[in-house]
Design a protein around this motif. Structure first.
Motif, PDB file in Angstrom:
ATOM      1  N   GLN A 169      41.400  -3.437  48.675  1.00  0.00           N
ATOM      2  CA  GLN A 169      41.561  -4.561  47.752  1.00  0.00           C
ATOM      3  C   GLN A 169      42.662  -5.492  48.226  1.00  0.00           C
ATOM      4  OE1 GLN A 169      42.175  -2.788  43.903  1.00  0.00           O
ATOM      5  NE2 GLN A 169      40.008  -2.325  43.617  1.00  0.00           N
ATOM      6  N   ASN A 170      43.780  -4.927  48.672  1.00  0.00           N
ATOM      7  CA  ASN A 170      44.876  -5.762  49.156  1.00  0.00           C
ATOM      8  C   ASN A 170      44.479  -6.540  50.395  1.00  0.00           C
ATOM      9  OD1 ASN A 170      46.672  -5.063  47.126  1.00  0.00           O
ATOM     10  ND2 ASN A 170      47.523  -3.354  48.273  1.00  0.00           N
ATOM     11  N   LEU A 171      43.743  -5.909  51.300  1.00  0.00           N
ATOM     12  CA  LEU A 171      43.285  -6.585  52.506  1.00  0.00           C
ATOM     13  C   LEU A 171      42.376  -7.757  52.142  1.00  0.00           C
ATOM     14  CD1 LEU A 171      43.046  -6.811  55.574  1.00  0.00           C
ATOM     15  CD2 LEU A 171      41.180  -5.142  55.468  1.00  0.00           C
ATOM     16  N   GLY A 172      41.445  -7.502  51.235  1.00  0.00           N
ATOM     17  CA  GLY A 172      40.543  -8.568  50.790  1.00  0.00           C
ATOM     18  C   GLY A 172      41.308  -9.722  50.153  1.00  0.00           C
ATOM     19  N   LYS A 173      42.273  -9.424  49.318  1.00  0.00           N
ATOM     20  CA  LYS A 173      43.072 -10.464  48.662  1.00  0.00           C
ATOM     21  C   LYS A 173      43.823 -11.292  49.689  1.00  0.00           C
ATOM     22  CE  LYS A 173      43.846  -8.094  44.272  1.00  0.00           C
ATOM     23  NZ  LYS A 173      44.847  -7.422  43.419  1.00  0.00           N
ATOM     24  N   GLN A 174      44.400 -10.624  50.686  1.00  0.00           N
ATOM     25  CA  GLN A 174      45.162 -11.346  51.699  1.00  0.00           C
ATOM     26  C   GLN A 174      44.265 -12.251  52.542  1.00  0.00           C
ATOM     27  OE1 GLN A 174      48.461 -11.625  52.020  1.00  0.00           O
ATOM     28  NE2 GLN A 174      48.559 -10.413  50.162  1.00  0.00           N
ATOM     29  N   ILE A 175      43.079 -11.774  52.875  1.00  0.00           N
ATOM     30  CA  ILE A 175      42.139 -12.603  53.642  1.00  0.00           C
ATOM     31  C   ILE A 175      41.732 -13.815  52.820  1.00  0.00           C
ATOM     32  CG2 ILE A 175      39.789 -12.690  54.602  1.00  0.00           C
ATOM     33  CD1 ILE A 175      40.241  -9.723  55.433  1.00  0.00           C
ATOM     34  N   ILE A 176      41.433 -13.618  51.555  1.00  0.00           N
ATOM     35  CA  ILE A 176      41.020 -14.716  50.684  1.00  0.00           C
ATOM     36  C   ILE A 176      42.145 -15.731  50.537  1.00  0.00           C
ATOM     37  CG2 ILE A 176      40.424 -15.296  48.283  1.00  0.00           C
ATOM     38  CD1 ILE A 176      38.801 -12.621  48.294  1.00  0.00           C
ATOM     39  N   ARG A 177      43.363 -15.256  50.330  1.00  0.00           N
ATOM     40  CA  ARG A 177      44.505 -16.162  50.198  1.00  0.00           C
ATOM     41  C   ARG A 177      44.769 -16.921  51.496  1.00  0.00           C
ATOM     42  NH1 ARG A 177      48.611 -12.185  47.577  1.00  0.00           N
ATOM     43  NH2 ARG A 177      47.675 -12.016  45.546  1.00  0.00           N
ATOM     44  N   SER A 178      44.769 -16.197  52.600  1.00  0.00           N
ATOM     45  CA  SER A 178      45.078 -16.809  53.892  1.00  0.00           C
ATOM     46  C   SER A 178      44.049 -17.857  54.281  1.00  0.00           C
ATOM     47  CB  SER A 178      45.153 -15.745  54.986  1.00  0.00           C
ATOM     48  OG  SER A 178      46.219 -14.867  54.737  1.00  0.00           O
ATOM     49  N   TYR A 183      37.921 -17.622  44.754  1.00  0.00           N
ATOM     50  CA  TYR A 183      37.274 -16.408  44.242  1.00  0.00           C
ATOM     51  C   TYR A 183      35.990 -16.730  43.483  1.00  0.00           C
ATOM     52  CZ  TYR A 183      41.423 -13.476  45.068  1.00  0.00           C
ATOM     53  OH  TYR A 183      42.449 -12.774  45.636  1.00  0.00           O
ATOM     54  N   GLY A 184      36.039 -17.791  42.709  1.00  0.00           N
ATOM     55  CA  GLY A 184      34.923 -18.129  41.816  1.00  0.00           C
ATOM     56  C   GLY A 184      33.663 -18.555  42.530  1.00  0.00           C
ATOM     57  N   THR A 185      33.796 -19.026  43.763  1.00  0.00           N
ATOM     58  CA  THR A 185      32.604 -19.532  44.451  1.00  0.00           C
ATOM     59  C   THR A 185      32.100 -18.596  45.541  1.00  0.00           C
ATOM     60  OG1 THR A 185      33.959 -20.749  46.038  1.00  0.00           O
ATOM     61  CG2 THR A 185      33.285 -21.925  44.038  1.00  0.00           C
ATOM     62  N   LEU A 186      32.809 -17.513  45.796  1.00  0.00           N
ATOM     63  CA  LEU A 186      32.363 -16.580  46.836  1.00  0.00           C
ATOM     64  C   LEU A 186      31.120 -15.819  46.387  1.00  0.00           C
ATOM     65  CD1 LEU A 186      35.640 -14.967  48.216  1.00  0.00           C
ATOM     66  CD2 LEU A 186      34.057 -16.459  49.428  1.00  0.00           C
TER      67      LEU A 186
END
Length: 75
Positions: free
Chosen positions: A35-44, A49-52
């Motif tokens: 989950q943390n890895l996914g969050k970091q990739i999304i942020r970077s 989030y809403g459109t993925l």
């Protein structure tokens, strides 16, 4: 001898319970890292989030994996 068998079963059951507990902790930690890895990739990547969509998530995961694999092969 029956008392010894009961004690052995009790110890075995305790060990099994500890093993199940440890396996659950490992599973929880893996989920937390994912989950943390996914969050970091999304942020970077400044993704929303809403459109993925699921296909987009899979495509991004494949691209990240290919990049990481290529980086490892180049070392």
């Amino acid at each position: 001898m029956i008392g010894g068998i009961v004690m052995y079963q009790s110890n075995l059951e305790k060990q099994e319970a500890k093993l199940k507990q440890l396996n659950q902790k490992i599973k929880d930690e893996k989920n937390k890292i994912e989950q943390n890895l996914g969050k970091q990739i999304i942020r970077s990547a400044n993704l929303d989030y809403g459109t993925l969509t699921t296909p987009q998530i899979k495509m991004i995961a494949k691209k990240v994996a290919a990049f990481l694999n290529q980086s490892q092969n180049n070392q």
